[in-house]
Design a protein around this motif. Sequence first.
Motif, PDB file in Angstrom:
ATOM      1  N   GLU A 123       0.814  -1.223   0.000  1.00 37.99           N
ATOM      2  CA  GLU A 123       0.000   0.000   0.000  1.00 37.99           C
ATOM      3  C   GLU A 123       0.851   1.278   0.000  1.00 37.99           C
ATOM      4  O   GLU A 123       0.665   2.122  -0.861  1.00 37.99           O
ATOM      5  N   PRO A 124       1.807   1.430   0.936  1.00 32.29           N
ATOM      6  CA  PRO A 124       2.605   2.660   0.897  1.00 32.29           C
ATOM      7  C   PRO A 124       3.471   2.748  -0.360  1.00 32.29           C
ATOM      8  O   PRO A 124       3.667   3.828  -0.904  1.00 32.29           O
ATOM      9  N   LEU A 125       3.971   1.622  -0.824  1.00 30.08           N
ATOM     10  CA  LEU A 125       4.806   1.647  -2.031  1.00 30.08           C
ATOM     11  C   LEU A 125       3.999   2.051  -3.253  1.00 30.08           C
ATOM     12  O   LEU A 125       4.527   2.667  -4.177  1.00 30.08           O
ATOM     13  N   ALA A 126       2.715   1.731  -3.250  1.00 27.93           N
ATOM     14  CA  ALA A 126       1.857   2.103  -4.380  1.00 27.93           C
ATOM     15  C   ALA A 126       1.739   3.622  -4.494  1.00 27.93           C
ATOM     16  O   ALA A 126       1.478   4.146  -5.581  1.00 27.93           O
ATOM     17  N   GLY A 127       1.973   4.330  -3.392  1.00 28.51           N
ATOM     18  CA  GLY A 127       1.923   5.787  -3.408  1.00 28.51           C
ATOM     19  C   GLY A 127       3.172   6.426  -3.998  1.00 28.51           C
ATOM     20  O   GLY A 127       3.224   7.636  -4.181  1.00 28.51           O
ATOM     21  N   VAL A 135      14.517   4.138  -7.177  1.00 26.63           N
ATOM     22  CA  VAL A 135      15.554   4.807  -6.371  1.00 26.63           C
ATOM     23  C   VAL A 135      15.624   4.168  -4.983  1.00 26.63           C
ATOM     24  O   VAL A 135      16.710   3.877  -4.487  1.00 26.63           O
ATOM     25  N   LEU A 136      14.460   3.935  -4.366  1.00 28.54           N
ATOM     26  CA  LEU A 136      14.431   3.312  -3.045  1.00 28.54           C
ATOM     27  C   LEU A 136      15.086   1.934  -3.088  1.00 28.54           C
ATOM     28  O   LEU A 136      15.930   1.610  -2.249  1.00 28.54           O
ATOM     29  N   ARG A 137      14.717   1.123  -4.075  1.00 29.78           N
ATOM     30  CA  ARG A 137      15.309  -0.212  -4.220  1.00 29.78           C
ATOM     31  C   ARG A 137      16.824  -0.114  -4.371  1.00 29.78           C
ATOM     32  O   ARG A 137      17.570  -0.823  -3.710  1.00 29.78           O
ATOM     33  N   ASP A 138      17.276   0.775  -5.240  1.00 27.38           N
ATOM     34  CA  ASP A 138      18.708   0.906  -5.492  1.00 27.38           C
ATOM     35  C   ASP A 138      19.462   1.377  -4.253  1.00 27.38           C
ATOM     36  O   ASP A 138      20.565   0.892  -3.967  1.00 27.38           O
ATOM     37  N   LEU A 139      18.869   2.291  -3.500  1.00 25.20           N
ATOM     38  CA  LEU A 139      19.500   2.766  -2.265  1.00 25.20           C
ATOM     39  C   LEU A 139      19.580   1.643  -1.220  1.00 25.20           C
ATOM     40  O   LEU A 139      20.599   1.473  -0.554  1.00 25.20           O
ATOM     41  N   LEU A 140      18.496   0.875  -1.097  1.00 21.42           N
ATOM     42  CA  LEU A 140      18.506  -0.240  -0.146  1.00 21.42           C
ATOM     43  C   LEU A 140      19.548  -1.285  -0.544  1.00 21.42           C
ATOM     44  O   LEU A 140      20.285  -1.795   0.316  1.00 21.42           O
ATOM     45  N   LYS A 141      19.625  -1.591  -1.826  1.00 26.37           N
ATOM     46  CA  LYS A 141      20.644  -2.547  -2.293  1.00 26.37           C
ATOM     47  C   LYS A 141      22.048  -2.030  -1.995  1.00 26.37           C
ATOM     48  O   LYS A 141      22.912  -2.780  -1.572  1.00 26.37           O
ATOM     49  N   ARG A 142      22.253  -0.731  -2.208  1.00 21.75           N
ATOM     50  CA  ARG A 142      23.566  -0.136  -1.946  1.00 21.75           C
ATOM     51  C   ARG A 142      23.896  -0.198  -0.459  1.00 21.75           C
ATOM     52  O   ARG A 142      25.035  -0.492  -0.077  1.00 21.75           O
TER      53      ARG A 142
END
Length: 145
Positions: A123-127, A135-142
């Motif tokens: 739900e929050p990601l859908a926003g 960007v969020l995925r890439d930052l978390l992976k980093r």
Amino acid sequence: MGTLMPMATRADSLTLEVVELIGTVVARYYEEYDEAAGKHQLTGAQARVLGLLSIEPLPMRRIAQKLKCEPSNVTGIIDRLEARGLVERRPDPADRRVKLAAPTAEGRQTAARLRDSLDFAREPLAGLSVDERTVLRDLLKRMLG
């Protein structure tokens, strides 16, 4: 020459806020995961193991590494999932001395139903836009290396 980014210091208020937010996200995720697991008569740990195994069969030691727990704990979890017909042990084709835990057909279906019932992150990601999620995925992976 590129611009050097300042390192976060221990007392950096932004870093503390980010750490607090990550902690809140993790706590809410586990709370919802445990609630969803309970609806399938599973503990949160059993549900997480079943979720891991639905991606690929794994040896006990690898499951323990992924969950950051002792292999003996994983053995008990696998025993209980196996007793319910959700998981089976099978020899590793690459090394017959190693046993892999793998989901049964019922285990894969249960893992899929469990995943489908987890709305907290969805739900929050859908926003967020696709670009923001990327960007969020890439930052978390980093962050995780």
